[in-house]
Design a protein around this motif. Structure first.
Motif, PDB file in Angstrom:
ATOM      1  N   ASP A  38      -4.904  -4.622  -0.533  1.00 30.04           N
ATOM      2  CA  ASP A  38      -4.970  -3.228  -0.078  1.00 30.04           C
ATOM      3  C   ASP A  38      -5.046  -3.168   1.443  1.00 30.04           C
ATOM      4  OD1 ASP A  38      -4.960  -2.455  -2.712  1.00 30.04           O
ATOM      5  OD2 ASP A  38      -7.111  -2.052  -2.821  1.00 30.04           O
ATOM      6  N   HIS A 201      -0.580   4.886  -0.366  1.00 30.67           N
ATOM      7  CA  HIS A 201      -1.143   3.781  -1.140  1.00 30.67           C
ATOM      8  C   HIS A 201      -2.216   4.307  -2.090  1.00 30.67           C
ATOM      9  CE1 HIS A 201      -3.362   0.113  -2.064  1.00 30.67           C
ATOM     10  NE2 HIS A 201      -2.202  -0.484  -1.872  1.00 30.67           N
ATOM     11  N   ALA A 203      -4.884   3.072  -3.381  1.00 28.87           N
ATOM     12  CA  ALA A 203      -6.290   2.748  -3.085  1.00 28.87           C
ATOM     13  C   ALA A 203      -6.745   3.367  -1.764  1.00 28.87           C
ATOM     14  CB  ALA A 203      -6.491   1.234  -3.050  1.00 28.87           C
ATOM     15  N   SER A 204      -5.962   3.193  -0.718  1.00 27.92           N
ATOM     16  CA  SER A 204      -6.405   3.619   0.615  1.00 27.92           C
ATOM     17  C   SER A 204      -5.915   5.018   0.972  1.00 27.92           C
ATOM     18  CB  SER A 204      -5.873   2.636   1.666  1.00 27.92           C
ATOM     19  OG  SER A 204      -4.456   2.707   1.718  1.00 27.92           O
ATOM     20  N   ASP A 257       2.709  -6.818  -0.935  1.00 26.28           N
ATOM     21  CA  ASP A 257       2.722  -5.511  -1.582  1.00 26.28           C
ATOM     22  C   ASP A 257       4.021  -4.808  -1.204  1.00 26.28           C
ATOM     23  OD1 ASP A 257       2.356  -2.920  -2.482  1.00 26.28           O
ATOM     24  OD2 ASP A 257       0.241  -2.839  -1.908  1.00 26.28           O
TER      25      ASP A 257
END
Ligand SMILES: [Fe+2]
Length: 292
Positions: A38, A201, A203-204, A257
């Motif tokens: 991440d 993204h 998650a972030s 990623d």
């Protein structure tokens, strides 16, 4: 021993130590690696002497794997590796370097163009994991570009202009750039899919440019204007300050990623064996609805 990550580039890429990925991982280690992905978008694991089975097991910690069958031009009988692998070597089924005019070799030269793996699939890949079994002594670096920093560096007006744009991606377009001749049968398997140009993204929440040489058009735009604009964005996003070049050592495993980066391979001496084996973790959702 706890996992530690040392940053290798000012904005992304971490080198991981304190973990043996040839062995089954505990949940804490998997979570630490996911957290590292991440944050750094590319992770380098040194000296990991993986068997194919171990690479598959490690990769499955991060989700369901993609299969390469049905994409590209290889037929089932021509595969050197288990179909769960993308064979990015320069080798035939007898482990000999492919001839210069070999069609699979010419097709795979598409990897020299900046891209994101599987962006031509309606549900594109999350992670790719590339194991360097036999690496090139000279050349053959894999370069990565940080699409988050590239997005951040755009001016406000451009960010507003691209926020909701949707592009069409297909292997047709990247191979067309190289002048590679596809058969009608191959072309039929490469129907363009739609992808958002700006992704956040999960998650972030950080935004990034979702670019690749597989892009052939922007929905609603005249074609020449779309292609000129995509080319501008590609040039912007691959400026040296956004790029890390990975110099391979034998038994490196590099994990990236695809939602946050582009990559490409650099030229190398193809008379010598280069054995690189990729596993790919599939995504779980489309970036945008497909055309009906
Ligand atoms: Fe790739």
């Amino acid at each position: 021993m706890a996992i530690e990550i040392r940053q290798l580039h000012p904005s992304f890429v971490g080198e991981v130590s304190g973990v043996d990925i040839t062995r089954p991982l505990g949940r804490a280690d998997v979570a630490a690696i996911e957290g590292g992905m991440d944050r750094y978008a590319v992770l380098v694991f040194r000296d990991q002497r993986l068997t194919d089975e171990q690479q598959l097991a490690f990769s499955r910690n991060f989700g369901e794997l993609e299969f390469t069958r049905g994409t590209g031009i290889s037929k089932p009988g021509e595969l050197r590796l288990d179909p769960a692998f993308a064979d990015v070597s320069n080798l035939d089924t007898n482990n000999r370097p492919l001839a210069r005019d070999n069609r699979r070799r010419l097709y795979s030269l598409g990897n020299r163009l900046w891209h994101s793996d599987s962006s031509f699939k309606a549900i594109p890949a999350t992670y790719s994991l590339l194991s360097g079994r036999i690496v090139s002594e000279k050349g053959g670096e894999t370069e990565f570009a940080d699409m988050r920093s590239a997005y951040d560096a755009l001016d406000v007006a451009t960010k507003a202009q691209i926020e909701d744009l949707v592009c069409e991606h297909s292997l047709l377009y990247s191979r067309e750039l190289l002048g590679f001749d596809l058969t009608a049968e191959e072309r039929a398997t490469m129907q363009p899919v739609r992808q958002r140009l700006v992704r956040a993204h999960p998650a972030s929440g950080r935004k990034s440019l979702y670019l690749a040489s597989h892009i052939g058009s922007i929905i609603g735009w005249p074609m020449p204007e779309a292609r000129a604009f995509i080319r501008d964005l590609m040039e912007h996003a691959t400026q040296p300050q956004f790029v890390y070049a990975h110099k391979w050592r034998p038994w490196d495993l590099v994990m990236w990623d695809n939602r946050q980066t582009m990559h490409r391979v650099r030229r190398y001496d193809e008379s010598k064996p280069r054995d690189m084996r990729r596993t790919t973790v599939g995504g779980t959702e489309m970036t945008v609805a497909q055309a009906a």
